[in-house]
Design an enzyme around this catalytic site. Structure first.
Site, PDB file in Angstrom:
ATOM      1  N   SER A 183       3.662  11.678   2.894  1.00 53.80           N
ATOM      2  CA  SER A 183       3.967  11.567   4.319  1.00 53.80           C
ATOM      3  C   SER A 183       5.174  12.439   4.620  1.00 53.80           C
ATOM      4  O   SER A 183       5.111  13.655   4.450  1.00 53.80           O
ATOM      5  CB  SER A 183       4.158  10.102   4.739  1.00 53.80           C
ATOM      6  OG  SER A 183       5.255   9.506   4.091  1.00 53.80           O
TER       7      SER A 183
ATOM      8  N   HIS B  76       0.073  11.266   6.162  1.00 52.02           N
ATOM      9  CA  HIS B  76       0.208  10.490   7.396  1.00 52.02           C
ATOM     10  C   HIS B  76       0.410  11.462   8.543  1.00 52.02           C
ATOM     11  O   HIS B  76       1.427  12.145   8.626  1.00 52.02           O
ATOM     12  CB  HIS B  76       1.395   9.537   7.301  1.00 52.02           C
ATOM     13  CG  HIS B  76       1.164   8.407   6.355  1.00 52.02           C
ATOM     14  ND1 HIS B  76       2.132   7.506   6.007  1.00 52.02           N
ATOM     15  CD2 HIS B  76       0.049   8.021   5.676  1.00 52.02           C
ATOM     16  CE1 HIS B  76       1.643   6.618   5.178  1.00 52.02           C
ATOM     17  NE2 HIS B  76       0.378   6.915   4.948  1.00 52.02           N
TER      18      HIS B  76
ATOM     19  N   ASP C 139       3.185   3.363   1.011  1.00 49.14           N
ATOM     20  CA  ASP C 139       1.737   3.590   0.989  1.00 49.14           C
ATOM     21  C   ASP C 139       1.424   4.478  -0.214  1.00 49.14           C
ATOM     22  O   ASP C 139       2.172   5.395  -0.544  1.00 49.14           O
ATOM     23  CB  ASP C 139       1.283   4.265   2.283  1.00 49.14           C
ATOM     24  CG  ASP C 139      -0.235   4.374   2.379  1.00 49.14           C
ATOM     25  OD1 ASP C 139      -0.930   3.564   1.745  1.00 49.14           O
ATOM     26  OD2 ASP C 139      -0.711   5.274   3.097  1.00 49.14           O
TER      27      ASP C 139
END
EC number: 3.1.1.61
Length: 337
Positions: A12, A39, A131
């Site tokens: 991300s 992301h 994540d």
């Protein structure tokens, strides 16, 4: 026996630069398919051009439902869909968000692990929160290899550090060396196929959009006294999860860190509302005390004055708590994808 020919990459904040370095270092003879989830905002259009420019020697495709998988090709997760791997093809899932994101890294990694087992190489790059840590753990549990960008050279080191905490034997590699390491690993034979834990397959199905209810959830999670930050439903704690994770009956999934981040806005707003209401209550009761004094009801006035003082104490406590929310904090999340 097959080689390690499935590479899944997730990241991300701060992941674009290392991703470009990795893809630029891969040879045009690479005998593996590469799948990438970053992301990204729901209407982002720039990632395809960025990755295509970096991976000049390998063709790049936005993921499409049903698209056949070919070695030497790069497939990018697309906005608002989970990227899921099935045998020989891609599936786009519209299941609930995980860690406030769709696409989320964990579903890609879990689906790769469930479908391809020891043929998978999972790579976690720079990013906030955690994540991808659970997905990388799934890759290892199914016999795959775990690579993590060295947290020391990551712009955002939370995601790499969380991945290493979840997968203690993961390989830690500086970003500028990951491409070379991948090129070497792809030439190795994969290990023996391991049984796929049933909860991994269940969570892949949820990401794909399969129906979930309390009966399905109870197969791998237990209800706890927490509510889902997204829908308000009851959360259940996933048994034995690394890192600590929760799901609601709708299917929204959160690591503990992601849930805490998602709750922050609601907590701050609740405190501001409480501050306003209690402050107004203190002002109202103080005015009632003045009126009681003016009409000679001294006993009533004393009662109201005591209540007003009590409410002012509550107001001051709430004001300090609200001000604390504006203090700088470590970490942070990204906008919901």
């Amino acid at each position: 026996m097959s080689n390690r020919d499935i590479i899944v990459i997730g990241g991300s904040s701060g992941a674009t630069a290392p991703l470009k370095a990795i893809l630029g270092a891969l040879p045009d003879t690479l005998a593996a398919a590469i799948f990438v989830v970053l992301h990204i905002p729901a209407r982002s259009l720039g990632l395809l051009a960025t990755v295509s420019a970096a991976a000049a020697r390998l063709p790049v495709h936005p993921a499409e439902d049903g698209l056949a998988i070919a070695p030497g090709h790069i497939y990018l997760g697309v906005p608002d869909h989970h990227l899921i791997l099935e045998d020989g093809r891609i599936r786009l899932g519209r299941g609930p968000r995980e860690n406030m994101a769709r696409p989320s890294i964990d579903p890609l990694f879990r689906s790769a692990a469930a479908t391809y087992g020891p043929r998978v190489i999972g790579v976690i790059l720079s990013g906030l929160l955690n994540d991808g840590a659970a997905g990388l753990d799934a890759v290892r549990r199914c016999g795959g290899v775990a690579l993590v960008q060295d947290p020391a050279d990551a712009i955002a080191d939370e995601m790499p550090r969380s991945a290493l905490a979840a997968v203690a034997d993961g390989l830690t590699v500086p970003a500028d060396r990951i491409g070379d390491v991948l090129a070497d690993l792809v030439q190795e034979q994969a290990g023996p196929r391991l049984p796929v834990p049933p909860e991994i397959r269940l969570e892949v199905d949820i990401a794909a959009g399969e129906r979930i209810d309390s009966g399905v959830l109870r197969r791998f999670a237990d209800p706890v006294a927490l509510s889902c930050p997204h829908c308000g439903g009851v959360l259940s704690e996933v048994r034995g999860a690394r890192p600590l994770r929760f799901r609601c009956q709708v299917g929204h999934a959160y690591t503990a860190e992601a849930a805490a981040k998602a709750q922050e806005g609601a907590v701050d707003e609740a405190m501001r509302v409480a501050l306003r209401i209690v402050g107004e209550r203190a002002e109202l009761v103080a005015r009632m005390a003045v009126e009681a004094r003016e009409t000679g009801r001294n006993a009533v006035a004393e009662m109201y004055e005591a209540r007003a003082a009590e409410y002012r104490d509550y107001t001051e406590t709430l004001r300090r708590a609200v001000l604390d929310t504006f203090e700088p904090r470590g970490g942070g999340g990204e906008p919901e994808a």
